[in-house]
Design a protein around this motif. Sequence first.
Motif, mmCIF file in Angstrom:
data_model
loop_
_atom_site.group_PDB
_atom_site.id
_atom_site.type_symbol
_atom_site.label_atom_id
_atom_site.label_comp_id
_atom_site.label_asym_id
_atom_site.label_seq_id
_atom_site.Cartn_x
_atom_site.Cartn_y
_atom_site.Cartn_z
ATOM 1 N N PRO A 85 0.942 -1.677 0.029
ATOM 2 C CA PRO A 85 -0.319 0.102 -0.273
ATOM 3 C C PRO A 85 0.649 1.623 -0.224
ATOM 4 C CG PRO A 85 -1.220 -1.593 1.560
ATOM 5 C CD PRO A 85 0.566 -2.124 0.999
ATOM 6 N N ASP A 86 0.111 2.190 -0.756
ATOM 7 C CA ASP A 86 1.685 3.176 -0.633
ATOM 8 C C ASP A 86 0.794 4.207 0.594
ATOM 9 O OD1 ASP A 86 2.110 3.802 -3.127
ATOM 10 O OD2 ASP A 86 -0.166 3.532 -3.976
ATOM 11 N N MET A 87 -0.560 3.928 1.332
ATOM 12 C CA MET A 87 -1.029 4.993 2.626
ATOM 13 C C MET A 87 -1.639 4.245 3.052
ATOM 14 S SD MET A 87 -1.602 8.276 3.075
ATOM 15 C CE MET A 87 -0.773 8.595 1.977
ATOM 16 N N SER A 88 -0.689 3.957 4.747
ATOM 17 C CA SER A 88 -2.144 3.205 5.668
ATOM 18 C C SER A 88 -2.671 4.108 6.797
ATOM 19 C CB SER A 88 -1.666 1.668 6.357
ATOM 20 O OG SER A 88 -1.526 1.390 5.136
ATOM 21 N N LYS A 138 2.111 13.949 -1.713
ATOM 22 C CA LYS A 138 1.923 13.272 -0.071
ATOM 23 C C LYS A 138 0.191 12.818 0.234
ATOM 24 C CE LYS A 138 5.497 14.949 2.458
ATOM 25 N NZ LYS A 138 5.899 16.007 4.127
ATOM 26 N N THR A 139 -0.785 12.252 -0.613
ATOM 27 C CA THR A 139 -1.851 12.569 -0.548
ATOM 28 C C THR A 139 -2.246 11.009 -1.625
ATOM 29 O OG1 THR A 139 -2.789 13.447 -2.330
ATOM 30 C CG2 THR A 139 -2.448 13.894 0.085
ATOM 31 N N CYS A 140 -2.929 10.021 -0.948
ATOM 32 C CA CYS A 140 -3.119 8.913 -2.654
ATOM 33 C C CYS A 140 -4.279 8.771 -2.248
ATOM 34 C CB CYS A 140 -2.266 8.079 -1.743
ATOM 35 S SG CYS A 140 -3.297 6.540 -0.585
ATOM 36 N N ARG A 188 -9.725 9.596 -0.035
ATOM 37 C CA ARG A 188 -8.339 10.348 -0.008
ATOM 38 C C ARG A 188 -8.069 10.680 1.551
ATOM 39 N NH1 ARG A 188 -10.427 14.692 -2.529
ATOM 40 N NH2 ARG A 188 -9.419 13.602 -5.189
ATOM 41 N N ALA A 189 -6.575 9.951 1.092
ATOM 42 C CA ALA A 189 -5.569 10.112 2.732
ATOM 43 C C ALA A 189 -4.333 11.018 2.507
ATOM 44 C CB ALA A 189 -5.445 8.638 3.168
ATOM 45 N N SER A 190 -4.364 11.766 3.650
ATOM 46 C CA SER A 190 -2.717 12.396 2.918
ATOM 47 C C SER A 190 -2.058 12.206 4.484
ATOM 48 C CB SER A 190 -3.206 13.933 3.676
ATOM 49 O OG SER A 190 -3.430 14.152 4.837
ATOM 50 N N ALA A 191 -0.697 12.322 4.650
ATOM 51 C CA ALA A 191 0.647 11.489 5.030
ATOM 52 C C ALA A 191 0.311 12.727 6.418
ATOM 53 C CB ALA A 191 1.678 11.871 4.736
#
Length: 292
Positions: A156-159, A236-238, A185-188
């Motif tokens: 995954p790119d982000m969790s 920094k978002t996916c 949409r999630a951001s770091a």
Amino acid sequence: MKFRAVMVDTGPMREFTNIVSTISKLSKECVLRLSTEKLYFIVSEDNSGPSPPMLWCEIPQDTFFSEYQIVGVDDEYRDIYLGLVSANLSKSLATLKTAKCLKMKLTKKQCPCLTLEIETPSSTSQQTRQVTHDIPVIVIPRKLWSEFHEPRIPQPDMSIELPALKQLRTTIDRMKGMCPEVVIRASAEGRLTLQIKTDMAKVSTRFKDLRVMAFEGPIDHSDSETETQTIEDISKTCYCRVDTKKFSMFLSADQISHNATVCSIVNKKLVILCLQTEENVKLQCFITGIVY
């Protein structure tokens, strides 16, 4: 093949009932895999052939059952795979929340059955009643077992940890009536945004200050449909566009007591939702992204 298990603690019985109830809302049919260490509930995308699982739930037997015995085909193939109607199992467990004991075993009646013997207190005397349910099952042959393995997914790119599921479910159920697709949409920086678009309006709901479990670095959005962000770094978002109904169905798991629910996103391709409980139950839902 032989299988026998006994459950006597009210907490695990209640939790087991909630887990099966959640699975029955996600799919009419499921596969129950029995192994020496765990029980697995597996739901395929369409339950008709070798497609990746939509849901993968694993339950450690030692925290739920006081007795647990399984004998497979032979020493090499010890597991047992059973196909069943999830609603039948859920309805049979309806009385389990007030039961004193549950016994599960494989039996051969007119067809193979998963037999549940539930001991409940009587409302009119000090004696107990025993209710027996025979749930027809299909024994899945060994040559098809490979269709029901845990899917291999890309990194995954982000969790990010999800907010309270009840709150999230209220939001997504309102969106579900307006649009069949939702962009997650999630951001770091710990923000989670749910967005839908219709001919009449664009609706977004944002949750902030969430715990980011993992972020794999800057994301290339050169070919992305993501709109320009004014308050966060787009690299920094996916995001991923998914079926609103499938996302809503997973959120029915809010009835399961849990200590963490994590949303992992493979940018534009896949959303993995993972719920974990204090009893080490792990329920994962895989929703493939919608790409135009």
